[in-house]
Design a protein around this motif. Structure first.
Motif, PDB file in Angstrom:
ATOM      1  N   HIS A 133      -1.476   4.918  -3.610  1.00 13.35           N
ATOM      2  CA  HIS A 133      -2.724   5.166  -2.861  1.00 13.35           C
ATOM      3  C   HIS A 133      -2.546   5.068  -1.348  1.00 13.35           C
ATOM      4  N   LYS A 134      -1.393   4.511  -0.913  1.00 11.29           N
ATOM      5  CA  LYS A 134      -1.159   4.434   0.539  1.00 11.29           C
ATOM      6  C   LYS A 134      -0.455   5.691   1.041  1.00 11.29           C
ATOM      7  N   ASP A 141       9.320  -4.134   0.976  1.00 14.98           N
ATOM      8  CA  ASP A 141       7.954  -3.743   0.642  1.00 14.98           C
ATOM      9  C   ASP A 141       7.598  -2.556   1.535  1.00 14.98           C
ATOM     10  N   ASN A 170       1.426  -4.603   7.616  1.00 19.41           N
ATOM     11  CA  ASN A 170       0.102  -3.997   7.461  1.00 19.41           C
ATOM     12  C   ASN A 170      -0.880  -4.509   8.506  1.00 19.41           C
ATOM     13  N   SER A 188       0.955 -10.228  -1.120  1.00 18.89           N
ATOM     14  CA  SER A 188       1.686  -9.694  -2.289  1.00 18.89           C
ATOM     15  C   SER A 188       3.170  -9.966  -2.218  1.00 18.89           C
ATOM     16  N   VAL A 217       7.042  -2.110   7.105  1.00 19.12           N
ATOM     17  CA  VAL A 217       6.070  -2.048   8.206  1.00 19.12           C
ATOM     18  C   VAL A 217       4.989  -3.081   7.911  1.00 19.12           C
ATOM     19  N   SER A 235       3.018   1.702  -3.060  1.00 17.58           N
ATOM     20  CA  SER A 235       1.816   2.063  -3.830  1.00 17.58           C
ATOM     21  C   SER A 235       1.477   3.528  -3.583  1.00 17.58           C
ATOM     22  N   HIS A 260       2.435  -9.501   3.779  1.00 16.75           N
ATOM     23  CA  HIS A 260       1.212  -9.404   2.980  1.00 16.75           C
ATOM     24  C   HIS A 260       1.306 -10.452   1.866  1.00 16.75           C
ATOM     25  N   ALA A 280       4.998  -0.536   1.315  1.00 20.18           N
ATOM     26  CA  ALA A 280       3.600  -0.090   1.190  1.00 20.18           C
ATOM     27  C   ALA A 280       3.100   0.619   2.438  1.00 20.18           C
ATOM     28  N   GLN A 281       3.456   0.085   3.616  1.00 20.65           N
ATOM     29  CA  GLN A 281       2.918   0.655   4.854  1.00 20.65           C
ATOM     30  C   GLN A 281       3.868   1.638   5.527  1.00 20.65           C
ATOM     31  N   GLY A 316       1.397  -0.568  -8.683  1.00 20.04           N
ATOM     32  CA  GLY A 316       1.408  -0.511  -7.223  1.00 20.04           C
ATOM     33  C   GLY A 316       2.434  -1.480  -6.675  1.00 20.04           C
ATOM     34  N   THR A 317       2.364  -1.697  -5.368  1.00 18.27           N
ATOM     35  CA  THR A 317       3.299  -2.600  -4.699  1.00 18.27           C
ATOM     36  C   THR A 317       3.240  -4.001  -5.297  1.00 18.27           C
ATOM     37  N   THR A 318       2.027  -4.491  -5.476  1.00 15.77           N
ATOM     38  CA  THR A 318       1.846  -5.861  -5.954  1.00 15.77           C
ATOM     39  C   THR A 318       2.534  -6.049  -7.300  1.00 15.77           C
ATOM     40  N   ALA A 373      -4.512   2.063   6.519  1.00 21.93           N
ATOM     41  CA  ALA A 373      -3.565   1.066   6.030  1.00 21.93           C
ATOM     42  C   ALA A 373      -4.099   0.421   4.749  1.00 21.93           C
TER      43      ALA A 373
HETATM   44  N1  PLP Z   1       2.265  -4.944   0.942  1.00 22.38           N
HETATM   45  C1  PLP Z   1       1.718  -4.421   2.044  1.00 22.38           C
HETATM   46  C2  PLP Z   1       2.509  -4.401   3.311  1.00 22.38           C
HETATM   47  C3  PLP Z   1       0.437  -3.895   1.995  1.00 22.38           C
HETATM   48  O1  PLP Z   1      -0.109  -3.375   3.093  1.00 22.38           O
HETATM   49  C4  PLP Z   1      -0.283  -3.927   0.775  1.00 22.38           C
HETATM   50  C5  PLP Z   1      -1.664  -3.441   0.711  1.00 22.38           C
HETATM   51  O2  PLP Z   1      -2.371  -3.417   1.695  1.00 22.38           O
HETATM   52  C6  PLP Z   1       0.353  -4.455  -0.344  1.00 22.38           C
HETATM   53  C7  PLP Z   1       1.617  -4.968  -0.219  1.00 22.38           C
HETATM   54  C8  PLP Z   1      -0.335  -4.478  -1.671  1.00 22.38           C
HETATM   55  O3  PLP Z   1      -0.508  -3.176  -2.126  1.00 22.38           O
HETATM   56  P1  PLP Z   1      -1.323  -2.886  -3.463  1.00 22.38           P
HETATM   57  O4  PLP Z   1      -2.623  -3.629  -3.321  1.00 22.38           O
HETATM   58  O5  PLP Z   1      -1.488  -1.412  -3.472  1.00 22.38           O
HETATM   59  O6  PLP Z   1      -0.510  -3.403  -4.591  1.00 22.38           O
END
Ligand code: PLP
Length: 426
Positions: free
Chosen positions: A246-247, A221, A196, A146, A194, A244, A144, A223-224, A114-116, A51
């Protein structure tokens, strides 16, 4: 797979030895991820921190390396073969990502870090124009940081407020509370697909339907979610979807903002610079069309190419079998947890993807994490960038084991064997 399991006539769809997962060869998948074949602290690595970030298959490592070896050049403006090749691969990656999430048009795929960065882009570009004093931004209590802090920042600027949607003790969004909170002051609902920290899969299509009922936009979002199941932005009917690279087995530093075309067209650029302009003069500057309007500066070309290779790799596998395999790992971990004295699960939603969060004997999660690492088992500990969620649950953090396509039941067994040893130190 044991011989007995092979011969078993019983077929349980959630069992690693079942017909569904039998078509899925985890050993072959593991062989694609060279990083997994190493010893950590004298033990074979058990990587359960997916994750936080997923590992990269050879296909991704090779795509990035080949790009730098053979094609490296700047995109869009070169008058030579290398630049043409780099541009073709970079824009081809956009096509791949558009297909991956079923975007109606490739122009709706905006590359971000990325997501952020994608959430910040929406919060500041869409938010500054569309939010005003008295407006409400709803986020869930599972989010998260972010998906909280950018909204707080823009809310402070414009005089709007960020309000959390409550969750149940199992860690699910309280949909009745959400329905009651939705009124005309709500301009956007921003929720994770989802969680994290707990793995809860949120009913985002239902959330979209409710939010659209009062005219609010919805950002999801992802990301997960993106590595665990197929995402179709059209069937979700959301307004923005972010994730993102990388996930999802791709490189760090690259991600995607997908947006509804009409909204993206209305939104002002967020950052200024090269690529995002049409013409520049001191009497006035005009901006480029989508997607370039939001892509100021030289993009992460290798990142986009690497992410497309990751998506090609994932879609080349049997995703139904992958999902069954991951579901089996989770149910196996939850069943094992029942036999682990002193272990308390955190987050027991009906629908969970990828995450097994827990506490052990009241020990500090970081102590548990360190003692697991000594045995070659990599997990994440702490608040998982979800401090409001932890406060809501009345804890400071958890130990989080998170699973991916290359994990095995043996990894789960190693985790629990290691936890038995950890207990001796507590
Ligand atoms: N949102 C969720 C649900 C995440 O799990 C994460 C990273 O763990 C992020 C946002 C932020 O992702 P990133 O650091 O790749 O921008």
């Amino acid at each position: 797979m044991s011989e007995n399991a092979e011969l078993s006539a019983e077929v349980n769809p959630c069992d690693a030895n079942s017909a569904v997962t039998r078509g899925f060869d985890v050993a072959r998948v593991r062989a694609d991820f060279p990083i997994l074949a190493q010893q950590v602290n004298g033990n074979p690595l058990v990587y359960l921190d997916n994750a936080a970030t997923t590992q990269k298959p050879n296909a991704v490592i090779d795509a990035i390396s080949n790009y730098y070896r053979f094609d490296n050049s700047n995109v869009h403006r070169g008058a030579h073969a290398l630049s043409d090749r780099a541009t073709e691969k970079f824009e081809g990656a956009r096509d791949t990502l558009a297909r991956f999430i079923n975007s109606p048009r490739r122009e709706q795929i905006i590359w971000t870090r990325g997501t952020t960065e994608a959430i910040n882009l929406v919060a500041f570009s869409w938010g500054r124009v569309n939010l005003k004093s008295g407006d409400t931004i709803l986020v869930s209590s599972l989010e998260h940081h972010s998906n909280i802090v950018p909204w707080q920042m823009v809310a402070a600027e414009v005089g709007a407020k960020v309000v959390p949607i409550p969750i149940s003790t199992q860690g699910e969004i309280d949909m009745v509370a959400l329905a009651n909170m939705l009124d005309e002051s709500v301009k956007i609902v921003s929720v994770g697909h989802v969680s994290n920290a707990l793995g809860t899969v949120n009913p985002v299509a239902d959330i979209v339907r409710l939010a659209h009922g009062v005219g609010a936009k919805v950002l999801v979002d992802g990301a997960q979610a993106i590595a665990h199941f197929e995402v179709d932005v059209q069937s979700l009917d959301c307004d923005f979807y972010v994730f993102s690279g990388h996930k999802v087995f791709g490189p760090t530093g690259i991600g995607v903002l997908w947006g509804r075309e009409s909204l993206l067209n209305e939104m002002p650029p967020w950052q200024g610079g090269g690529e995002m302009i049409e013409t520049v003069s001191f009497s006035g500057t005009t901006y480029n069309v989508l997607p370039y309007k939001f892509e100021a500066g030289t993009p992460d070309i290798a990142g986009a190419i690497g992410l497309a290779a990751a998506v090609d790799y994932l879609t080349g596998l049997d995703r139904v079998a992958l999902a069954a395999h991951e579901a089996d790992l989770l149910s196996y971990a939850y069943a094992s947890a029942k036999n682990c004295a002193g272990l308390t699960r955190v987050g027991e939603a009906a629908n969970i993807a990828g995450v097994f969060s827990f506490l052990l004997n009241g020990a500090h999660p970081s102590d548990v994490g360190t003692l697991l690492d000594h045995q070659g088992v990599a997990v994440r500990t702490g608040h998982h960038c979800a401090q409001p969620l932890m406060a809501n649950l009345g804890i400071s953090g958890t130990v989080r084991a998170s699973f991916s396509i290359y994990n095995t039941r043996e990894d789960v067994d190693r985790l629990f064997a290691a936890l038995e040893k950890v207990k001796q130190f507590l």
